[in-house]
Design a protein around this motif. Structure first.
Motif, PDB file in Angstrom:
ATOM      1  N   LEU A  13      47.047 -27.575  81.706  1.00  0.00           N
ATOM      2  CA  LEU A  13      47.181 -28.639  80.713  1.00  0.00           C
ATOM      3  C   LEU A  13      46.151 -28.386  79.626  1.00  0.00           C
ATOM      4  O   LEU A  13      44.965 -28.700  79.768  1.00  0.00           O
ATOM      5  N   ASP A  14      46.596 -27.779  78.531  1.00  0.00           N
ATOM      6  CA  ASP A  14      45.702 -27.361  77.454  1.00  0.00           C
ATOM      7  C   ASP A  14      46.297 -27.812  76.124  1.00  0.00           C
ATOM      8  O   ASP A  14      47.044 -27.082  75.474  1.00  0.00           O
ATOM      9  N   GLY A  15      45.996 -29.069  75.725  1.00  0.00           N
ATOM     10  CA  GLY A  15      46.557 -29.625  74.497  1.00  0.00           C
ATOM     11  C   GLY A  15      45.656 -29.427  73.312  1.00  0.00           C
ATOM     12  O   GLY A  15      44.661 -28.686  73.344  1.00  0.00           O
ATOM     13  N   ASP A  16      45.999 -30.137  72.224  1.00  0.00           N
ATOM     14  CA  ASP A  16      45.248 -30.013  70.978  1.00  0.00           C
ATOM     15  C   ASP A  16      44.131 -31.032  70.860  1.00  0.00           C
ATOM     16  O   ASP A  16      43.306 -30.934  69.947  1.00  0.00           O
ATOM     17  N   PHE A  17      44.101 -32.012  71.774  1.00  0.00           N
ATOM     18  CA  PHE A  17      43.109 -33.077  71.678  1.00  0.00           C
ATOM     19  C   PHE A  17      42.402 -33.225  73.024  1.00  0.00           C
ATOM     20  O   PHE A  17      42.943 -32.853  74.078  1.00  0.00           O
ATOM     21  N   PRO A  18      41.169 -33.766  73.022  1.00  0.00           N
ATOM     22  CA  PRO A  18      40.365 -33.803  74.258  1.00  0.00           C
ATOM     23  C   PRO A  18      41.062 -34.475  75.438  1.00  0.00           C
ATOM     24  O   PRO A  18      40.950 -33.995  76.573  1.00  0.00           O
ATOM     25  N   ASP A  19      41.798 -35.596  75.199  1.00  0.00           N
ATOM     26  CA  ASP A  19      42.414 -36.271  76.336  1.00  0.00           C
ATOM     27  C   ASP A  19      43.663 -35.549  76.845  1.00  0.00           C
ATOM     28  O   ASP A  19      44.286 -35.979  77.815  1.00  0.00           O
ATOM     29  N   GLU A  20      44.054 -34.462  76.176  1.00  0.00           N
ATOM     30  CA  GLU A  20      45.190 -33.659  76.605  1.00  0.00           C
ATOM     31  C   GLU A  20      44.753 -32.382  77.329  1.00  0.00           C
ATOM     32  O   GLU A  20      45.594 -31.583  77.729  1.00  0.00           O
ATOM     33  N   ILE A  21      43.434 -32.201  77.458  1.00  0.00           N
ATOM     34  CA  ILE A  21      42.896 -30.996  78.104  1.00  0.00           C
ATOM     35  C   ILE A  21      42.313 -31.394  79.461  1.00  0.00           C
ATOM     36  O   ILE A  21      41.430 -32.248  79.539  1.00  0.00           O
ATOM     37  N   ILE A  22      42.821 -30.801  80.501  1.00  0.00           N
ATOM     38  CA  ILE A  22      42.365 -31.080  81.865  1.00  0.00           C
ATOM     39  C   ILE A  22      41.731 -29.812  82.438  1.00  0.00           C
ATOM     40  O   ILE A  22      42.283 -28.717  82.319  1.00  0.00           O
ATOM     41  N   ASN A  23      40.552 -29.986  83.056  1.00  0.00           N
ATOM     42  CA  ASN A  23      39.834 -28.866  83.682  1.00  0.00           C
ATOM     43  C   ASN A  23      39.615 -27.707  82.714  1.00  0.00           C
ATOM     44  O   ASN A  23      39.813 -26.533  83.050  1.00  0.00           O
ATOM     45  N   GLY A  24      39.250 -28.037  81.483  1.00  0.00           N
ATOM     46  CA  GLY A  24      38.920 -27.011  80.499  1.00  0.00           C
ATOM     47  C   GLY A  24      40.107 -26.202  80.020  1.00  0.00           C
ATOM     48  O   GLY A  24      39.934 -25.141  79.415  1.00  0.00           O
ATOM     49  N   GLY A  25      41.323 -26.677  80.287  1.00  0.00           N
ATOM     50  CA  GLY A  25      42.505 -25.945  79.842  1.00  0.00           C
ATOM     51  C   GLY A  25      42.867 -24.761  80.724  1.00  0.00           C
ATOM     52  O   GLY A  25      43.758 -23.977  80.370  1.00  0.00           O
ATOM     53  N   GLU A  26      42.219 -24.616  81.878  1.00  0.00           N
ATOM     54  CA  GLU A  26      42.512 -23.519  82.791  1.00  0.00           C
ATOM     55  C   GLU A  26      43.543 -23.967  83.832  1.00  0.00           C
ATOM     56  O   GLU A  26      43.745 -25.156  84.073  1.00  0.00           O
ATOM     57  N   PHE A  27      44.184 -22.981  84.480  1.00  0.00           N
ATOM     58  CA  PHE A  27      45.091 -23.295  85.579  1.00  0.00           C
ATOM     59  C   PHE A  27      44.312 -23.906  86.745  1.00  0.00           C
ATOM     60  O   PHE A  27      43.216 -23.449  87.080  1.00  0.00           O
ATOM     61  N   PHE A  28      44.866 -24.955  87.350  1.00  0.00           N
ATOM     62  CA  PHE A  28      44.247 -25.578  88.517  1.00  0.00           C
ATOM     63  C   PHE A  28      45.341 -25.991  89.495  1.00  0.00           C
ATOM     64  O   PHE A  28      46.517 -26.119  89.118  1.00  0.00           O
ATOM     65  N   PRO A  29      44.999 -26.213  90.765  1.00  0.00           N
ATOM     66  CA  PRO A  29      46.026 -26.540  91.773  1.00  0.00           C
ATOM     67  C   PRO A  29      46.702 -27.878  91.483  1.00  0.00           C
ATOM     68  O   PRO A  29      46.057 -28.843  91.073  1.00  0.00           O
ATOM     69  N   THR A  30      48.000 -27.917  91.715  1.00  0.00           N
ATOM     70  CA  THR A  30      48.717 -29.189  91.638  1.00  0.00           C
ATOM     71  C   THR A  30      48.351 -30.043  92.851  1.00  0.00           C
ATOM     72  O   THR A  30      47.724 -29.576  93.802  1.00  0.00           O
ATOM     73  N   GLY A  31      48.772 -31.296  92.841  1.00  0.00           N
ATOM     74  CA  GLY A  31      48.458 -32.194  93.949  1.00  0.00           C
ATOM     75  C   GLY A  31      49.219 -31.883  95.220  1.00  0.00           C
ATOM     76  O   GLY A  31      48.966 -32.516  96.252  1.00  0.00           O
ATOM     77  N   TYR A  32      50.135 -30.919  95.191  1.00  0.00           N
ATOM     78  CA  TYR A  32      50.922 -30.560  96.369  1.00  0.00           C
ATOM     79  C   TYR A  32      50.749 -29.079  96.721  1.00  0.00           C
ATOM     80  O   TYR A  32      51.588 -28.497  97.407  1.00  0.00           O
TER      81      TYR A  32
END
Length: 915
Positions: A767-786
């Protein structure tokens, strides 16, 4: 548990009570011979009651002469067919046939590969169906050296039930096929005298002698194999494992459901699916399953061709499908056929049972949690046949016995009804109508976790199907269906705040599917589906006269999808098969509705709304069009091994917003729209398959896969999903990827049967968007919840005798990711938690062992009813498996809590019967 062991001990002791020191039970001697040799015995169990023998078998010497000595003082005789030894009770074995009729000396016997002599007629009047030479086609159309199409239906004699996946073939030249779900087959056979052979699991092999003149039809009835009770050799399925170009396919039959231990006394088709390779069960309380790194909403469940939106009863412990009313299921994990669409990960194609056409019959069960009954039969002579079944629960008894669980002292109940009406109008036309209804209701004793107390949901399905055979090469299925899922949640602890929220999704569809058989090398399938989907995201209403809650509503959504498709299966040689196809998804979002317009170069947020566009009823708001490609191939390395490869693209236009920490169905469906794009998946797979025949028949497979997903849905930090009128402001869409390997080993014959699977898989999102609240974990790949990297499961079934079997089910899985607090802070006088990167920790690993024991009654054919007792213990070791974790700040201290559902063993006993 001690009482269960005592019952088992007494049952085994009773079965062996008549044994003497100088003799051995005959059935034990036969079982020992089977374990040391390739021979398999067929007999009726009552023939061996009370028979003991003293002869010992020397396995260094030929077995057959010694078997004569073993049976010398009994009334049993035997004859041998290959590796099958058939025992007969007080019957004479005839080795030289007695001629009871003569053949006209003027008639000419025609070898299979020579010309047809038209003057030849059958002179015998008392020949059996297998001995009679059957004319197929029109003699006047006969042409030497040409081929003709032979087509028809294979059904079970006595009730007319279609025999699916029967292997139909001729040996010279070798041409073969398998029957479809309706029992239909079609072969391109050389003209002349031929022998058609038919084989199927649990059915007696049969054949027909044919004189092929031209295109024609031949229906075949198969008898149930009621003698060979000691083993089931799934030869047709083993062939399909290596010969079919389809990969990622798992077929589950009623026989498979009998093997897996019952959960709370219920045999469950979806539960059986979770014991197969690549299918991951999230845990107790989970409302779905994950396949090859996919979310729970990416699985398409079809019941007689109509989708089911919620497949679970009782917090996910049961599926909504009554096993007694089902004929089986095909699960596609890759190389999904072009006729299916709408989900990314898999298709569960579930078929209802074909009603008994000849007589009334039924089945049922009585247990501590549920009871069920199913009845079927003809309505009147030559009229429609029917099937109707139902289940109901009285589960509070079990829930109140569970210690240290959030389910303790709660009120939970469900019931479901299923029915089918089937009518074969003539040889070319048949119609069927099937329906389903279920209702779940539960109340939580506390609103601590969810802020709700009352829950209920229901499923409604109705399907009508018309099957038409145009000719021996072309047939079609026309279907209309409706599916509706509704649920509501409520709160009534404080009368002034009491409310109810209603949600729902409804789908209507029409489809036409055509199957055009050219010859044994080429087969086409094509058709079209149109469906209309409407979603009710939420209607909030006050409950009670004291409630101060205002009535409110989230605007409804609707969309229509048109999807034509076409595919072709081409097998140029016995070694190579290729199947390719395409499905075109054309989805339109329809009004009425209002769509916010947000400022350019700004985040999608309520603070940046610059206008609103209004759309009238059925006005097109947004369209999404895209192709879905399907390609798969198989190359046979040897007669018993092959490699397969596949690629498929799938698209999904409806999405489930999941609340992963809840054991209640508070999730909601939303359609693609101006700000929610369709999810798109591309998957490539490669597999190696090998079968080992002989004394121990084994099926082995290894599949690797890689999946890339566009527009995978997730949420912003602090997202509020309930009753959100602008859901796009809390959603994120990013790139997903998953990959893994699935290893499987299966043994399907003998006293010891079962399978073991290991899956290594990863599921990641970026999740690597154009705005801070759209970027999760620095925009890197991370494990899904499953994401579960390691998943190991096995089912082991051991048959002590023909009436006593024991099954052990084992499951181990890596714990799912979670997010932990790493600190706390005070803001405006309130203490708050500071969390780690999303999904950077994991809950403890999951481990469970289940035990099942079946004790059957005698196997007499002529009985009013056949029955068996089923003992089961779910979570035998009482492991305290964690479902989820949550955290609170209490008195300035951060406290973590683990949520478990079934932390102790759950024993049940069920009485099952058929009549």
């Amino acid at each position: 548990m001690r009482y269960l062991i005592l019952i088992l001990f007494l049952a085994v002791a009773q079965l062996g009570a008549a044994q003497t020191p100088d003799s051995v039970r005959l059935d034990m001697v036969l079982a020992e011979i089977e374990s040391h040799t390739d021979y398999e015995f067929s007999y009726r169990s009552e023939w061996l009651n009370g028979i003991y023998v003293s002869s010992k078998v020397d396995y260094s010497q030929p077995i057959v002469p010694q078997l004569d000595q073993v049976l010398v003082n009994t009334v049993l005789t035997f004859y041998i067919m290959g590796n099958q030894i058939v025992l007969l009770n007080n019957q004479e074995i005839v080795t030289e046939p007695v001629f009871v009729q003569s053949i006209n000396s003027k008639q000419e016997v025609v070898p299979e590969d020579e010309d047809v002599v038209f003057s030849r007629e059958q002179s015998g009047q008392d020949l059996s169906l297998e001995e009679t030479l059957l004319d197929v086609g029109n003699r006047k159309l006969y042409e030497k050296g040409k081929r003709s199409t032979l087509a028809g239906y294979v059904r079970e004699s006595g009730n007319g039930t279609p025999v699916q996946d029967a292997y139909v073939y001729i040996e010279s030249p070798f041409i073969g096929t398998t029957t479809d779900a309706e029992g239909f087959y079609s072969l391109n056979v050389p003209n002349g005298k031929r022998t058609l052979l038919i084989q199927s699991v649990n059915m007696k092999n049969t054949h027909r002698r044919l004189m092929m003149y031209s295109d024609g039809r031949l229906d075949v009835d198969m008898a149930v194999d009621v003698i060979a009770l000691n083993s089931v050799v799934v030869s047709a399925e083993r062939e399909a494992n290596t010969k079919s170009p389809q990969m990622g396919l798992t077929k589950i039959s009623p026989e498979n459901m009998k093997i897996v231990p019952a959960l709370l006394g219920e045999k469950d088709l979806v539960r059986v699916a979770t014991t197969t390779a690549g299918v991951q069960f999230l845990g107790e309380g989970s409302a779905g399953i994950n396949i090859r790194g996919g979310k729970a909403d990416q699985n398409l469940f079809l019941f007689d061709g109509t989708p089911v939106y919620n497949t679970n009863h009782f917090f996910g412990f049961f599926s909504v499908f009554n096993a007694d009313a089902l004929s089986g299921m095909n699960l596609y994990k890759s190389a999904i056929p072009a006729e299916y669409g709408g989900r990314l990960s898999s298709v569960f194609d579930i078929k209802s049972k074909e009603p008994n056409k000849e007589k009334y019959s039924g089945s049922g069960g009585i247990g501590p949690v549920t009871s069920k009954l199913m009845v079927e039969g003809p309505t009147f002579k030559n009229g429609p046949t029917f099937m109707v079944g139902g289940r109901a629960t009285y589960s509070d008894y079990v829930l109140n016995k569970i210690k240290n669980s959030p389910l303790k002292n709660n009120d939970v109940s469900f019931y479901d009804l299923v029915g089918k009406l089937d009518y074969e109008i003539n040889d070319k036309n048949s119609v069927s109508v099937s329906g389903y209804y279920s209702k779940d209701r539960f109340q939580l004793s506390s609103d601590t976790l969810l802020s709700y107390t009352d829950f209920s949901y229901s499923n409604k399905l109705l399907t009508a199907n018309w099957r038409h055979v145009f000719n021996d090469k072309l047939q079609a299925d026309f279907q209309a269906g409706m599916s509706q899922y509704d649920y509501d949640i409520g709160y009534d602890v404080l009368p002034t705040q009491a409310f109810r929220i209603d949600y729902g999704v409804k789908e209507n569809h029409l489809s036409a599917k055509f199957d055009y058989y050219v010859n044994e090398k080429l087969n086409y399938k094509f058709g079209m589906q149109v469906k209309h989907t409407s979603v009710t995201p939420g209607i909030k209403s006050p409950t009670g006269s004291e409630s101060l809650v205002d009535k409110d509503r989230v605007p409804d959504e609707q969309g229509v999808e048109l999807a034509p498709y076409a595919s072709a299966l081409y097998s140029p040689t016995d070694k190579l098969s290729v199947e390719g196809g395409v499905r075109l998804s054309m989805f339109a979002v329809l009004g009425p509705g209002e769509v916010n317009e947000y400022a350019p170069n700004q985040p999608i947020d309520q603070n940046y709304v610059i206008g609103t566009d209004t759309y009238g009823k059925n006005e097109i708001v947004k369209t999404y069009i895209g192709p879905e490609y399907r390609l798969s191939s198989r190359y046979s390395l040897t007669e018993t091994s092959s490699v397969k490869a596949s690629y498929n693209r799938t698209r999904q236009n409806i999405h489930l917003l999941l609340n992963s920490s809840s054991i209640a169905p508070t999730d909601m469906w939303r359609l693609s729209g101006p700000y929610i794009k369709p999810q798109i998946s591309d998957q490539v797979s490669l597999g190696y398959y090998r079968n080992i025949y002989g004394k121990h028949a084994l099926e082995m497979s290894a599949e690797v896969y890689y999946k890339h997903i566009q527009n995978l849905l997730d949420f912003k930090v602090g997202a509020d999903l309930q009753f959100n009128k602008h859901i796009e402001t809390d959603l994120l869409q990013g790139t997903g990827k998953s990959y893994g390997i699935e290893l499987s080993l299966k043994k399907s014959s003998g006293w010891l049967t079962g399978w073991i699977n290991y899956t290594y898989s990863r599921s990641l999102i970026q999740l690597d968007g154009d705005f801070p609240d759209e970027i999760i974990n620095g925009g890197e790949f991370f494990p899904t919840g499953y994401d579960k990297p390691h998943y190991l499961n096995s089912v082991t079934n051991y048959k002590f005798t023909r009436r006593l079997t024991m099954t052990v089910n084992f499951v181990y899985a890596t714990g799912v990711p979670t997010t932990y607090p790493t600190g706390k802070y005070t803001f405006q006088g309130s203490e708050n938690l500071l969390y780690s990167d999303r999904n950077s920790y994991r809950i403890p690993d999951y481990f469970r062992v289940d035990l099942g024991i079946n004790i059957e009654g005698n196997h007499k054919i002529k009985k009013l009813a056949h029955s068996y007792w089923s003992f089961s213990v779910y979570n035998l070791l009482g492991r305290d498996n964690v479902y989820s974790t949550f955290f609170r700040v209490e008195d300035g201290e951060v406290k973590g809590y683990k949520m478990t559902v079934f932390p102790s063993p759950i024993p049940t006993i069920t009485y099952n019967f058929t009549f």
